[in-house]
Design an enzyme around this catalytic site. Structure first.
Site, PDB file in Angstrom:
ATOM      1  N   PHE A   1       0.823  -1.217   0.000  1.00 34.77           N
ATOM      2  CA  PHE A   1       0.000   0.000   0.000  1.00 34.77           C
ATOM      3  C   PHE A   1       0.859   1.270   0.000  1.00 34.77           C
ATOM      4  O   PHE A   1       1.917   1.309   0.622  1.00 34.77           O
ATOM      5  CB  PHE A   1      -0.846   0.057   1.274  1.00 34.77           C
ATOM      6  CG  PHE A   1      -2.207  -0.589   1.180  1.00 34.77           C
ATOM      7  CD1 PHE A   1      -2.887  -0.689  -0.019  1.00 34.77           C
ATOM      8  CD2 PHE A   1      -2.820  -1.082   2.321  1.00 34.77           C
ATOM      9  CE1 PHE A   1      -4.143  -1.266  -0.081  1.00 34.77           C
ATOM     10  CE2 PHE A   1      -4.085  -1.659   2.273  1.00 34.77           C
ATOM     11  CZ  PHE A   1      -4.737  -1.750   1.065  1.00 34.77           C
ATOM     12  N   GLU A   2       0.328   2.324  -0.653  1.00 35.50           N
ATOM     13  CA  GLU A   2       0.919   3.673  -0.580  1.00 35.50           C
ATOM     14  C   GLU A   2       2.399   3.702  -0.950  1.00 35.50           C
ATOM     15  O   GLU A   2       3.208   4.405  -0.354  1.00 35.50           O
ATOM     16  CB  GLU A   2       0.731   4.260   0.836  1.00 35.50           C
ATOM     17  CG  GLU A   2      -0.684   4.241   1.358  1.00 35.50           C
ATOM     18  CD  GLU A   2      -1.644   5.103   0.527  1.00 35.50           C
ATOM     19  OE1 GLU A   2      -1.171   5.839  -0.362  1.00 35.50           O
ATOM     20  OE2 GLU A   2      -2.857   5.041   0.768  1.00 35.50           O
ATOM     21  N   GLY A   3       2.756   2.936  -1.966  1.00 35.74           N
ATOM     22  CA  GLY A   3       4.159   2.810  -2.349  1.00 35.74           C
ATOM     23  C   GLY A   3       4.790   1.682  -1.562  1.00 35.74           C
ATOM     24  O   GLY A   3       4.635   1.605  -0.342  1.00 35.74           O
TER      25      GLY A   3
END
Length: 405
Positions: free
Chosen positions: A223-225
């Site tokens: 997630f999120e990078g």
């Protein structure tokens, strides 16, 4: 691809280039002609979340649906990611505390060799380590939240526009948001893995909640990078600030690298000195890397990730210590002091190992020997009885049958 709530959302934030160049954010309604969702994806975990592809087939979007300004969509994108990374901290904490409670309960009920497995030293070590990592992540997360809140308050006093205030605050602590994301997601992975281990074969069975927790946790490192991308960003962002003249990182690092074995010790208690020395160890590594690579250091991914791990460890150590000191002053937190002592000792060990690898890559001969002498002095400390401390931490957890700081 991978649009969370893609099958349920009535509105989407979509990024596209205006005129082929100006990266811009738009609000796109499901009701617009040409918007459709793909089938629900079958994932390893997070089955309660609708994840689909979203198709955009020549979708007309009104001008008033531009979000922010044309050509400034990257500002919105980056800050959405920053707040998403920060929010993974509390999310991971809630899940980890639940798994710790499940593991404590199971370990008290499960009998082996004539007694509950919670009496075994190996199990107590696991329970204590789970709590140590939860406490550390909690301390880091709320500290960064507090720093952002304080920055927002300062910006409110300047009467700046609301969205600009929020973006400035998030941009200032973008590196810390990435640290929280990486540290929290890896903490949760550790906790759920140990939770399965404590449950034994039953931990692998779908009748037990810890099995689902294990599968659901894995996405947080993506997630999120991914955590690898975030590790590159943490040090990369600091180097960019240094290049702009906003952060005196390089001179500080070069000063430590050239200081030899004489490092001034600040007037502080032993634990605070340990954190200060850990910061100097990180600067020593940065100084060595900068001496070899200069600003091309940003292309050396292994170096960046090692430095980022040092910085995360130091943020963890300092955050836990500051919180422990506050709790001690309030005569609260029975586990906090013991947790912090274990963390500081073992955190310094991890920082030293990371620094040694960077020095070996960046220096040779007399320069390496000189730097290793400095590292030896900076990383030395009087060890604590971490075995006994973990035993005491575990005893309090077992009595409470839940996470306890």
């Amino acid at each position: 691809m991978w649009i969370t709530n893609g099958g349920a959302a009535d509105q989407f934030t979509v990024f596209a280039k205006v005129g082929g160049e100006k990266f811009t954010a738009f609000l796109v309604d499901r009701s617009f002609a040409g918007v459709s969702s793909g089938a629900k994806e079958h994932k390893m975990g997070m089955s309660g979340s609708s994840t689909t592809a979203v198709y955009l087939d020549n979708v007309p979007v009104p001008l008033e649906n531009v979000l922010g300004e044309i050509g400034r969509g990257h500002i919105i994108a980056f800050n959405i990611q920053n707040i998403g990374r920060l929010k993974l901290g509390p999310g991971s904490l809630g899940a980890a505390k639940n798994v710790l409670a499940l593991s404590l309960k199971y370990a008290k009920e499960r009998k082996a060799f004539g007694c509950a497995i919670v009496e075994f030293g190996a199990i107590r070590h696991k329970l204590a380590e789970m709590a140590i990592r939860i406490y550390t992540t909690e301390s880091m997360t709320w500290r960064v939240v507090g720093l952002i809140e304080s920055r927002l308050q300062a910006l409110r006093a300047e009467h700046s526009e609301t969205s600009q205030r929020e973006m400035k605050a998030l941009e200032e602590y973008a590196a810390e948001c990435s640290m929280v994301k990486v540290y929290a997601s890896e903490m949760l992975d550790f906790v759920v893995d140990e939770g399965v281990q404590i449950h034994g074969g039953y931990g692998y069975h779908q009748d037990y909640a810890v099995e689902r927790a294990y599968r659901d946790a894995r996405i947080n490192r993506l997630f999120e990078g991914t955590n690898e991308i975030n590790r590159l960003l943490i040090t990369g962002m600091l180097l960019k600030r240094a290049a702009r003249g906003d952060l005196a990182l390089v001179p500080a690092a070069q000063a430590i690298l050239g200081a030899g074995r004489t490092h001034a010790t600040e007037q502080a208690d032993e634990q605070t000195r340990l954190v200060l020395k850990a910061k100097k160890v990180a600067l020593l590594a940065i100084g060595a890397a900068y001496q070899k690579y200069g600003m091309d250091m940003q292309k050396q991914q292994e170096i960046l990730m090692s430095v980022s791990d040092m910085l995360m460890e130091i943020l963890a150590m300092e955050s836990a210590l500051l919180r422990s000191q506050k709790l001690n002053a309030l005569q609260k937190g029975p586990n906090a002091a013991d947790i912090t002592t274990v963390l500081l000792c073992e955190g310094m060990d991890r920082v030293e190992v990371l620094c040694r690898a960077v020095l070996a890559n960046c220096l040779a001969g007399g320069a390496l020997q000189h730097a290793m002498s400095s590292l030896h002095d900076l990383a030395s400390y009087a060890p604590a009885d971490t075995i006994k401390l973990r035993e005491e931490i575990a005893s309090r957890l077992i009595a409470a049958e839940r996470y306890l700081c």
